[in-house]
Design an enzyme around this catalytic site. Structure first.
Site, PDB file in Angstrom:
ATOM      1  N   LYS A  59      15.057  61.473  56.387  1.00 25.38           N
ATOM      2  CA  LYS A  59      16.490  61.479  55.803  1.00 25.38           C
ATOM      3  C   LYS A  59      17.168  60.136  55.900  1.00 25.38           C
ATOM      4  O   LYS A  59      16.522  59.236  56.590  1.00 25.38           O
ATOM      5  CB  LYS A  59      17.204  62.425  56.696  1.00 25.38           C
ATOM      6  CG  LYS A  59      17.438  62.133  58.218  1.00 25.38           C
ATOM      7  CD  LYS A  59      18.681  61.019  58.501  1.00 25.38           C
ATOM      8  CE  LYS A  59      18.639  60.600  59.717  1.00 25.38           C
ATOM      9  NZ  LYS A  59      19.293  59.385  60.368  1.00 25.38           N
ATOM     10  N   ASP A  78      18.624  66.214  65.360  1.00 25.77           N
ATOM     11  CA  ASP A  78      18.421  65.839  63.778  1.00 25.77           C
ATOM     12  C   ASP A  78      17.847  66.859  63.334  1.00 25.77           C
ATOM     13  O   ASP A  78      17.355  67.010  61.964  1.00 25.77           O
ATOM     14  CB  ASP A  78      17.937  64.442  63.524  1.00 25.77           C
ATOM     15  CG  ASP A  78      18.951  63.497  63.664  1.00 25.77           C
ATOM     16  OD1 ASP A  78      20.063  63.651  63.471  1.00 25.77           O
ATOM     17  OD2 ASP A  78      18.536  62.176  63.705  1.00 25.77           O
TER      18      ASP A  78
END
Ligand code: ATP
Length: 283
Positions: free
Chosen positions: A10, A136
């Site tokens: 990401k 996350d």
């Protein structure tokens, strides 16, 4: 039987810290998107009742320190699974880079085991489990693009971002996420335009998207590692439309609408850094 899941990296198009909470964590507001640089995680049943991690990476921990191990242990415990599993991690994402590689491996492990063990959990249920492995992980369970708040556990999916090329540069410096947050002072924060970013994505406005990128942690990491600023400047000089540090760093990414520009940025930075990648955003 075995199941293979892609575990993409990401990047943070925005990263904002709103305030420090009573529990000591920062209340975050981030727009994150997945890019086409991915690990591959394969889970497979084994006879002996244990969790075995295998990887092509020479530096990853193979024991309970591995995020994929923690994900499997949580699944086994929650659903009282008494068969063993081997988890093969083909590592392509740079480690400790601000790209959530470990979290993405954990998320891929959870998704893979959901299939392997026929648990029939929805993605939302998998994401709730992921929260226990790391902040996350919930985002990584869904991937794509999302507005992420809280400690990272509240996910509001956004539509696709305007497609573009992404050049990632991982300098050879180590950054501790904890230290970066600890020294963050709210007095001199320049907050990114999160609302503008969300709007840009809704309107598919690439230019507005490049103008709205921002990361409150960037100046903290740059103070300690001035090379990051130099890399950003080089990216913009070579023609990037935007350049920003991802997460707490040290990886910096450049956005380019044209492939030729992205190639120029890639080639320009390749002479300066060893770990440089040219990828696409994920559809
Ligand atoms: P984030 O952006 O979520 O802060 P990161 O990209 O900075 O993550 P990771 O690559 O996830 O960092 O690695 C952080 C630490 O976690 C490293 O010290 C690494 O040894 C450890 N780790 C444990 N399991 C993994 C894994 N499967 N992949 C990568 N790192 C892992």
């Amino acid at each position: 039987m075995e199941v293979t899941e892609k575990a993409p990296a990401k990047i943070n198009l925005t990263l904002d810290a709103l305030y420090k909470r009573e529990d000591g964590y920062h209340e975050l507001e981030m727009v994150m998107t997945s890019v086409d640089l991915a690990d591959r995680v394969t889970v497979r049943s084994i006879e002996e009742n244990k969790i075995v991690i295998r990887t092509n990476s020479g530096v990853l921990p193979l024991d309970r320190r591995n995020h994929a191990y923690q994900a499997a242990r949580l699944m086994k415990k929650t659903f009282e699974i008494d068969t063993g599993v081997e988890i093969m991690i083909e590592k392509n994402i740079p480690i400790a880079a601000g790209l959530a590689g470990g979290s993405s491996d954990a998320a891929a492990t959870l998704r893979g085991l959901n299939k392997l063990w026929k648990l029939n959990l929805s993605l939302d249920e998998v994401a709730v489990l992921g929260e226990q492995v790391g902040s996350d992980v919930p985002f990584c369970v869904y991937g794509r693009t999302a507005l992420v708040t809280g400690r990272g556990e509240k996910i509001q999916p956004l539509g696709e971002i305007p497609q573009c090329w992404v050049v990632l540069v991982k300098p050879r410096v180590g950054v501790s996420t904890g230290t970066v947050f600890n020294v963050l002072s709210f007095d001199d924060l320049v907050h990114p335009d999160t609302a503008g970013m969300v709007q840009a994505i809704k309107e598919q406005d690439y230019v507005k998207m490049t103008q709205s990128v921002g990361n409150v942690l960037e100046h903290v990491t740059i103070e300690r590692h001035p090379d990051i600023e130099r890399i950003k400047t080089k990216m913009l000089t070579f023609g990037a439309d935007a350049a920003l540090m991802s997460g707490s760093g040290p990886t910096i990414f450049a956005l380019c609408s044209k492939y030729s520009r992205a190639q120029r940025v890639y080639n320009g930075l390749k002479g300066f850094c060893k770990e440089v990648y040219l990828v696409r955003t994920l559809k």
